[in-house]
Design a protein around this motif. Structure first.
Motif, short mmCIF file in Angstrom:
data_model
loop_
_atom_site.label_atom_id
_atom_site.label_comp_id
_atom_site.label_asym_id
_atom_site.label_seq_id
_atom_site.Cartn_x
_atom_site.Cartn_y
_atom_site.Cartn_z
N ALA A 296 0.83 -1.20 0.00
CA ALA A 296 0.00 0.00 0.00
C ALA A 296 0.86 1.25 0.00
N GLY A 297 0.31 2.33 -0.56
CA GLY A 297 0.97 3.62 -0.54
C GLY A 297 0.69 4.36 0.75
N ARG A 299 -1.03 7.00 1.32
CA ARG A 299 -2.40 7.48 1.42
C ARG A 299 -3.44 6.35 1.35
N ASP A 300 -2.99 5.12 1.15
CA ASP A 300 -3.91 4.00 1.04
C ASP A 300 -4.37 3.55 2.43
N THR A 301 -5.49 2.87 2.44
CA THR A 301 -6.04 2.31 3.68
C THR A 301 -6.14 0.80 3.53
N VAL A 302 -5.51 0.08 4.45
CA VAL A 302 -5.57 -1.38 4.47
C VAL A 302 -6.45 -1.80 5.65
N ALA A 311 -8.95 -5.78 2.70
CA ALA A 311 -9.28 -4.79 1.68
C ALA A 311 -8.18 -3.75 1.62
N LEU A 312 -7.98 -3.20 0.43
CA LEU A 312 -7.02 -2.12 0.24
C LEU A 312 -7.71 -1.03 -0.56
N LEU A 313 -7.79 0.16 0.03
CA LEU A 313 -8.44 1.30 -0.60
C LEU A 313 -7.38 2.25 -1.14
N ARG A 314 -7.47 2.54 -2.43
CA ARG A 314 -6.56 3.51 -3.05
C ARG A 314 -7.40 4.66 -3.60
N GLY A 322 -3.88 -0.03 -13.70
CA GLY A 322 -3.04 0.24 -12.54
C GLY A 322 -3.52 -0.50 -11.31
N LEU A 323 -4.83 -0.54 -11.13
CA LEU A 323 -5.38 -1.21 -9.96
C LEU A 323 -5.21 -2.72 -10.06
N LEU A 324 -5.35 -3.26 -11.28
CA LEU A 324 -5.12 -4.70 -11.47
C LEU A 324 -3.65 -5.04 -11.25
N GLY A 325 -2.76 -4.12 -11.62
CA GLY A 325 -1.35 -4.33 -11.35
C GLY A 325 -1.07 -4.38 -9.86
N LEU A 326 -1.72 -3.50 -9.10
CA LEU A 326 -1.59 -3.53 -7.65
C LEU A 326 -2.12 -4.85 -7.10
#
Length: 661
Positions: A296-297, A299-302, A311-314, A322-326
């Protein structure tokens, strides 16, 4: 001052009353009426306090109109009743700091009485004294008629509450000022004023200390509240945000910016948790959460949603690649081995991906979409990432509707049974039938592949299976009464097999319809047998005398140990073997040889072409079923086959592309 007689003491200590006319007694009587009314509306200690105040007022009126010899008695009674009533009025509990405050309040009242009493009793006051008495009675009446104070949970403190602590000093200051202007401010009066002011200052110091203590206490309470809120928004095991915190941040982000959400489920976690214990399972969850957080970055929420779901919120992302790559990165880090104490385990992850534009939907919708995509990935075999599509929600809605309709169908008895013949290739005659479930839904026939798995998941398969068993035995009893005795095959689900009531239900159905146990065969899929309780359940069923068949043999859970150690006497080869006879004949021959070696009956499913039937006959397979001979048909169409012993030509060939389930 209420309760203190308006007297003038001359130098010869003679006492005379100042004239008051009708104003004083009228005001006193009205005040007594108001205070009495308040007493009647009160209870307990409060009622006693108001009654004493009433007695104090009336005592003064009586004394004012009584003979001179009774003046002192009446005035003293008035003073005693007034002070007693004031002291009995409800206050805060007088313990600790409150006791000191109560003592200071009593001292202030005493100082007030001393100062005002000295000025009014020792110095001539004239009409000022009479006016004071009238004002005192008016104030008493207003106090009695005022409504009960309302506790304020928020907002500014009323001005009267701010000024109330200083009420004692106002009459003292006025008295000293009047005496000073008249040149009669002698030392005792000044001393009384100083005492009142000093007591007031001490009271304010105590109040300030109380406020400081209260502020510290409120700070501790606020810290505890924040800690509690933080704990309520955190997952206790992993320390990550929980579902509530994630939903809060998701709603906040959706107001102004696009978001992407990953919903991650650990494949195989249940096996680890059951096999190695909850402690190892917890350590696995903690490590999995840590690995997701690494991806996660800032600013992300895990968050951990519960169980083995994360769950991971970006935020500020609108790119599905990009999200599929993550999601792929998360899947890769979760697939690395986990060293958990003395154990090393490996799990994979199924990930659902959902995107939402700013201002579109809410947290519930985005979470639902990501969850639907995750379940689609899991149902496709797991260890993959799936992007949400609107069709998934449509399918979910359809599934809920189908479940609702199925429950109604179970309650109404709208399900029915169809029977597919089992044919002996050596004679071409019908030797048995398999009972298959059919449902004519509200909009037309529903395929078993669409509703049977759902019945398994929801638990409806248990009452449905009980109904199938009883109905099929009843039908077999009818055929036996007509002189026919085919072997009846009935499917048993995993939930049914592990239900300890199943053997009793089977015995009850056989007894109720007078069916011999050896005419009933229960079919169980291989996946059922991996449960630890399967062998015990099968033993109890076999003790009843019924046949047990291993259905769909070769569909992924096959093990020769099942055939050697479990009390099955029949193997039903899955239709996938039959479809691949052209390239997999060696495997089919091996299955035939194994069944002979273990003295097991063999039934081959899915025979749809004459060439398949001929090859199976040459390979030594005796029993088959499939569309080549007949589809699953209603009971009245089975009877002619039983009578003739052969399958009519009208049933040969079936319907292309359809399969019995």
């Amino acid at each position: 001052m209420m309760g203190i007689p308006a007297m003038t003491i001359h130098s010869d200590w003679g006492v005379t009353m100042s004239g008051s006319g009708l104003a004083l007694p009228v005001c006193a009587v009205l005040a007594a009426v108001a205070i009495s009314w308040r007493a009647l509306r009160s209870r307990g200690r409060t009622r006693v306090a108001w009654l004493l105040l009433t007695a104090g007022v009336l005592s003064w009126v009586v004394a004012d109109r009584a003979p001179r010899a009774l003046w002192d008695v009446g005035h003293l009674a008035s003073f005693a009743g007034t002070v007693g009533g004031l002291l009995l009025l409800p206050r805060q509990p007088t313990r600790g700091r409150d006791a000191r405050r109560a003592g200071l309040d009593v001292a202030l009242v005493a100082g007030l009485v001393l100062a005002v009493g000295w000025a009014l009793l020792v110095r001539p006051a004239g009409q000022l004294v009479d006016a004071a008495w009238v004002a005192g009675y008016v104030f008493a009446a207003v106090a009695a008629l005022a409504p009960e104070p309302v506790r304020r949970s928020a907002g500014a403190t009323p001005l009267r509450c701010v000024l109330l602590p200083y009420a004692a000093v106002f009459p003292v200051a006025a008295t000293v000022a009047v005496a000073a202007s008249a040149g009669t401010a002698d030392p005792p009066l000044i001393l009384a004023g100083v005492v009142v002011v000093a007591l007031l200052l001490v009271s304010q110091v105590v109040t300030g200390l109380d406020h400081a203590r209260l502020a510290r206490r409120l700070t501790l309470v606020e810290d505890d509240r924040r800690e509690l809120v933080e704990r309520l928004c955190r997952d206790e095991l992993t320390g990550l945000a929980n579902r509530a915190r994630l939903a809060e941040r998701l709603d906040e982000a959706l107001r102004t910016r696009p978001v992407g959400l990953l919903c991650v489920d650990l494949d195989g976690f249940k096996a680890v948790n059951d096999g190695l214990g909850p402690g190892t399972g917890d350590r696995l969850l903690v490590e999995a959460g840590r690995r997701i957080a690494e991806c996660a970055g800032p600013r992300d929420t895990v968050a951990r949603l519960g169980g083995d779901e994360f769950a991971l919120l970006r935020e500020r992302t609108a790119s599905s690649p990009g999200l599929l790559g993550l999601a792929e990165s998360v899947r890769d880090v979760l697939a690395r081995p986990y060293v958990l104490g003395s154990e090393t385990v490996t799990v994979t992850a199924s990930t659902g991906v959902a995107l939402a534009a700013a201002g579109s939907g809410d947290a519930t919708t985005v979470l639902r979409n990501a969850d639907l995509a995750m379940h689609r990935a899991k149902s496709a075999g797991g260890n993959r990432c799936t992007l949400f599509e609107p069709s998934m929600h449509v399918a979910a809605v359809r599934r809920r509707e189908l479940e609702r309709d199925l429950r109604v169908a179970v309650d109404r008895g709208d399900l029915r049974l169809a029977y597919q013949p089992i044919i002996d290739l050596t004679t071409g005659r019908l030797t048995g039938v398999e009972a298959l479930l059919r449902w004519d839904g509200p909009t037309g026939p529903v395929e078993p592949v669409d509703f049977v798995p759902m019945a398994e998941e929801t638990g409806l398969i248990v009452p449905i299976g009980r109904w199938i068993l009883d109905s099929a035995c009843a039908q077999l009893a009818d055929w036996r009464e007509a002189g026919h005795d085919p072997l009846l095959s009935v499917n048993v689900s995993a939930r049914q097999l592990l239900d300890p009531r199943l053997p009793a239900q089977v015995h009850a159905a056989l007894t109720r319809h007078d069916v011999p146990p050896d005419r009933l065969m229960l079919e169980l899929t291989e996946s059922v047998l991996v449960d630890d309780g399967a062998a015990t359940a099968l033993g109890r069923l076999r003790a009843l005398g019924v046949h047990l068949a291993l259905d769909d043999f070769g569909t992924g859970w096959s093990s020769l140990s099942y055939l050697q150690h479990l009390p099955v006497d029949t193997v039903k080869v899955d239709r996938s073997f039959t479809e691949e006879l052209g390239s997999g004949r060696g495997l089919t021959r091996a299955v035939v040889a194994i069944s002979r070696e273990l003295d097991l009956d063999l039934i081959v499913e899915g025979v749809e072409r004459p060439a398949q039937a001929r090859w199976l006959a040459d390979a030594g397979c005796r029993l088959v079923q499939g569309w080549l001979y007949s589809a699953a048909v209603p009971p009245d169409e089975v009877l002619p086959m039983l009578v003739d012993g052969v399958v009519p030509a009208a049933h040969v060939g079936g319907v292309a592309g359809r399969r019995a389930v």
